[in-house]
Write an enzyme that holds these catalytic residues in place. Structure first.
Site, short mmCIF file in Angstrom:
data_model
loop_
_atom_site.label_atom_id
_atom_site.label_comp_id
_atom_site.label_asym_id
_atom_site.label_seq_id
_atom_site.Cartn_x
_atom_site.Cartn_y
_atom_site.Cartn_z
N GLY A 27 0.85 -1.19 0.00
CA GLY A 27 0.00 0.00 0.00
C GLY A 27 0.88 1.23 0.00
CE LYS A 48 -3.27 -11.44 2.49
NZ LYS A 48 -4.08 -11.64 3.72
CB ALA A 59 -8.04 5.71 -0.45
NE ARG A 290 -14.28 9.16 7.26
CZ ARG A 290 -13.32 8.67 6.51
NH1 ARG A 290 -12.72 7.54 6.86
NH2 ARG A 290 -12.93 9.30 5.42
CD GLU A 373 -6.31 0.08 7.96
OE1 GLU A 373 -7.40 -0.25 8.46
OE2 GLU A 373 -6.11 0.11 6.72
#
Length: 376
Positions: A27, A48, A59, A290, A373
């Site tokens: 990423g 992976k 995104a 959010r 993340e």
């Protein structure tokens, strides 16, 4: 609690590949780190599945940074701490907002192209931000950034990208004090392989697939976090999982995100009775943080037989031009955003917790780092 140290045995004939830096994940966090690390030695990036398989490519809305002259890192910090409801690590937030503008400039230098308006970067507004500070590339910002970084990495002779490498275990000394590499399953060859490195950086992303409904791809299964945990790393704040409030309703497990940016452009939420309900929950209405919007939608759904609320994008001037990917995908699902309300509901989106690190990405094990993340 008993934790199995290794999930696989190390065979004496297991092949060993050596490098200076081993990065797990492709990423934005992994690829950006690879470019940085390549200035100091040879890099192997293991992923992976395919290099394009990550949350980054999904995104939509953009990336937040105080790059406008009427904005500032301090205002960005204030907004973040307010949205964090007293739970933020202030040191980490300070690093984020101060260094963010320079990292964005580095992305631009690497080839990432953001939308422009009147000769300047076009900035949008999203939830909990007091200023328009979201740089975007239509509604496929992640894909635009990923594409630029992938191309840059492929052209870098110091970076080797190895696909179909499933992370099994982090390899350390007997006391779990120092990391020497990692054990993988090579899906192409059908065998285990050891990567030995001076430093191992875990950038494996999130774990959205543990939930029934998520915006995450099927590779987001928390592999890096679990491997680090078995190696003795601390996992932090794992109970905090962000649910994105506006995800296109459907019956599939991986659901399509309707970017928060559409609410920044004026889209309105209605419940099943046709009421604009956010006024009962927060003064920022649809642009509340959010977690507040997601809880509000959940509350509304308790009083209706429908499993979704409605998002009105018809009020956005020239919505299909601003959000072409959303427009196209909704049409494929039978919804015309120029004429119809979009059925949405919350879904698991981003894990706020992860592998415990300091602000330099260092874990409790020497030579083992985490970012993106996967880190916290």
């Amino acid at each position: 609690m008993i934790i199995t140290r290794y999930i696989e045995d190390l065979g004496k004939d297991t092949p060993v590949l050596k490098t200076d830096f081993l990065i797990v994940g492709t990423g934005i966090a992994g690829l950006f780190t690879a470019l940085k690390a390549s200035q100091h030695g040879q890099v192997i990036v293991a992923t992976k599945k395919h290099i394009d398989d990550s949350n980054t490519g999904l995104a939509q809305g953009g990336i937040a940074a105080a790059v406008h002259e009427e904005d500032s890192p301090f205002l960005h910090l204030e907004d973040t701490l307010e949205a964090g409801a007293g739970l933020c690590n202030i040191e980490a937030v300070d690093v984020l907002v101060r260094e963010g503008p320079d990292r964005v400039r580095e992305l631009i230098a690497a080839g990432a192209q953001f939308d422009m308006k009147n000769g300047a970067i076009s900035l949008a507004r999203e939830g909990a931000h007091s200023k328009a500070r979201i740089l975007h590339a239509a509604d496929t910002t992640g894909a635009a950034i990923r594409g630029a970084l992938v191309e840059k990495c492929k052209l870098n002779s110091g970076i080797e990208i190895r696909e179909d490498q499933f992370l099994l275990d982090i390899l350390t000394d007997e006391d779990n004090c120092e990391c020497f590499g990692a054990l993988f399953f090579d899906a192409k060859k059908g065998e285990r392989v050891i990567y030995s490195a001076r430093a191992v950086i875990i950038a494996t992303g999130g774990a959205g697939q543990i939930y029934k409904h998520t915006t995450n791809p099927d590779v987001a299964t928390g592999d890096g976090m679990s491997a680090c945990f078995r190696a003795g790393c601390r996992l932090t704040d794992m109970e905090f999982f962000q649910f994105h409030p506006t995800v296109l309703y459907g019956h599939e497990s991986q659901r399509f995100l309707i970017s928060e940016a559409v609410r920044g452009e004026g889209a309105i939420l209605y419940n099943g009775e046709g009421e604009r309900f956010m006024k009962r929950y927060h003064s920022l209405l649809e642009l509340a943080p959010r977690d507040i919007v997601s809880r509000a939608i959940w509350n509304e759904l308790q009083n209706t037989e429908k499993p979704y609320v409605y998002l009105d994008m018809t009020v956005i001037p020239d919505g299909p031009a601003r959000f072409p990917n959303i427009h196209r995908t909704c049409l494929e699902r039978g919804v015309d955003i120029t004429r119809e309300y979009v059925p949405v509901s919350p879904a698991a989106h981003f894990i706020m917790g992860g592998i415990g690190t300091n602000t330099n990405g260092e874990t409790s094990i020497r030579g083992l780092y985490a970012c993106g993340e996967a880190a916290c």
